[in-house]
Design a protein around this motif. Structure first.
Motif, PDB file in Angstrom:
ATOM      1  N   ASP A   1     -26.231 106.323  25.670  1.00 44.52           N
ATOM      2  CA  ASP A   1     -27.169 107.392  26.034  1.00 44.52           C
ATOM      3  C   ASP A   1     -27.828 107.234  27.393  1.00 44.52           C
TER       4      ASP A   1
ATOM      5  N   ASP B   1     -30.889 100.958  15.993  1.00 44.64           N
ATOM      6  CA  ASP B   1     -32.091 100.711  16.785  1.00 44.64           C
ATOM      7  C   ASP B   1     -32.811 101.995  17.157  1.00 44.64           C
ATOM      8  N   TRP B   2     -32.096 103.128  17.104  1.00 48.33           N
ATOM      9  CA  TRP B   2     -32.742 104.404  17.437  1.00 48.33           C
ATOM     10  C   TRP B   2     -33.812 104.791  16.407  1.00 48.33           C
ATOM     11  N   THR B   3     -33.791 104.157  15.242  1.00 48.64           N
ATOM     12  CA  THR B   3     -34.828 104.417  14.235  1.00 48.64           C
ATOM     13  C   THR B   3     -36.054 103.536  14.450  1.00 48.64           C
ATOM     14  N   THR B   4     -36.025 102.700  15.493  1.00 49.35           N
ATOM     15  CA  THR B   4     -37.086 101.723  15.799  1.00 49.35           C
ATOM     16  C   THR B   4     -37.504 100.945  14.551  1.00 49.35           C
TER      17      THR B   4
ATOM     18  N   SER C   1     -25.767  99.644  20.278  1.00 49.51           N
ATOM     19  CA  SER C   1     -27.200  99.709  20.534  1.00 49.51           C
ATOM     20  C   SER C   1     -27.443 100.831  21.533  1.00 49.51           C
ATOM     21  N   HIS C   2     -28.684 101.021  21.930  1.00 51.05           N
ATOM     22  CA  HIS C   2     -29.021 102.107  22.848  1.00 51.05           C
ATOM     23  C   HIS C   2     -29.927 101.606  23.968  1.00 51.05           C
TER      24      HIS C   2
ATOM     25  N   GLY D   1     -32.568 107.578  25.253  1.00 55.08           N
ATOM     26  CA  GLY D   1     -32.648 108.506  24.151  1.00 55.08           C
ATOM     27  C   GLY D   1     -33.919 108.388  23.343  1.00 55.08           C
ATOM     28  N   GLY D   2     -34.880 107.618  23.806  1.00 54.70           N
ATOM     29  CA  GLY D   2     -36.125 107.395  23.073  1.00 54.70           C
ATOM     30  C   GLY D   2     -36.753 106.099  23.534  1.00 54.70           C
TER      31      GLY D   2
ATOM     32  N   ARG E   1     -36.841 102.515  23.689  1.00 55.51           N
ATOM     33  CA  ARG E   1     -35.867 101.447  23.438  1.00 55.51           C
ATOM     34  C   ARG E   1     -36.440 100.064  23.746  1.00 55.51           C
TER      35      ARG E   1
ATOM     36  N   SER F   1     -34.986  97.497  21.457  1.00 53.00           N
ATOM     37  CA  SER F   1     -33.595  97.161  21.786  1.00 53.00           C
ATOM     38  C   SER F   1     -33.530  96.136  22.909  1.00 53.00           C
TER      39      SER F   1
END
Length: 279
Positions: free
Chosen positions: A100, A218-221, A243-244, A247-248, A250, A253
């Motif tokens: 992302d 990891d996008w769900t934190t 992983s990311h 997109g939010g 991070r 991450s």
């Protein structure tokens, strides 16, 4: 960064080969049967040597039209029905991938950690993000990371027409080439939503589809500790970690990578990037 100002590694290699070829074939060497350069025999003392016209020989490059390796047509990329989920590699080799980005808030921190441990990773980037932050792709190229196509705007491909999918992919290929110096050889569908058109168009653009083996979510934190545990529990030969870096938020991450990367290396894993066997 203008496209005509970029010198890709491939172009630099060809330029270097041309320079070396020019120096090596300027009347200094002929080619022997073993393919090794053979120095010409020195003329005997006395009368001037009579120069005879050169005749065609199996051991000479006739005609000499250029330098470098012979150009060959690239092999056709297969159209797959499912994406690749892991990589084939010897030993305890794994691949880390980040989706992302690039995002100037988080991507530099990930690159810093990878550089600290001399590790290469894959970044599946969105064209719109690349257009805003091309300098981060230039850094990825300088540090040996692989960049893949993650479409322009991260849409759900299964809801797009074939023409729209082509636009999402081809625009991203173009902007990656401008910023990174090479066109991408890998692509990943947003949300892991693949369809027949995506596989076909990706192959037409010279890209292989790569998914993942372990999703850190990891996008769900879920917390840094949870991300680390998911990576360590899913580790194994040929595993591809998702992983990311955008997109939010991070932050987790970035922190998780700093914890699990040295642990993977201490456990004997080799973190690398996949290689296309047919290239």
């Amino acid at each position: 960064m203008q496209k005509d100002q970029l010198f890709t590694r491939r172009r630099m290699l060809l330029a270097g080969t041309a320079a070396a070829g020019a120096a090596g074939t300027a009347g200094l060497f002929a080619w022997g049967t073993g393919g090794e350069p053979v120095p010409p025999a020195a003329p005997a003392a006395g009368a001037p040597v009579r120069r005879l016209p050169m005749k065609p020989s199996a051991y000479r490059l006739q005609p000499l039209t250029g330098y470098g390796p012979p150009s060959t047509a690239p092999r056709r990329i297969p159209v797959r029905r499912v994406p690749l989920l892991r990589v084939s590699a010897r030993g305890r080799t794994m691949v880390l991938t980040f989706d992302d980005g690039p995002d100037p808030r988080y991507t530099p921190g990930i690159l810093d950690t990878l550089a600290e441990y001399d590790v290469r990773a894959m970044f599946f980037v969105c064209g719109a993000m690349v257009a805003e932050h091309p300098e981060l792709l230039a850094r990825m190229a300088d540090e040996g990371h692989v960049v893949g196509n993650h479409t322009w705007s991260h849409p759900l491909l299964t809801r797009l027409s074939r023409r729209q999918i082509r636009s999402e992919m081809s625009r991203t290929c173009d902007v990656i080439e401008d910023a990174y110096g090479e066109r991408p050889r890998w692509f990943r569908a947003p949300y892991g939503a693949w369809n027949r058109a995506a596989f076909q168009l990706g192959a037409e653009l010279g890209m292989e589809p790569l998914a993942w083996t372990v999703d850190t979510l990891d996008w769900t934190t879920p917390g840094t500790h949870t991300i680390v545990n998911r990576v360590e529990q899913g580790a194994g030969p040929g595993v591809v970690i998702l992983s990311h870096d955008a997109g939010g938020d991070r932050t987790q991450s970035v922190r998780a990578l700093r914890r699990y990367l040295p642990q993977l290396l201490d456990s004997g894993y080799h973190i690398s990037v996949p290689h296309r066997q047919h290239l």
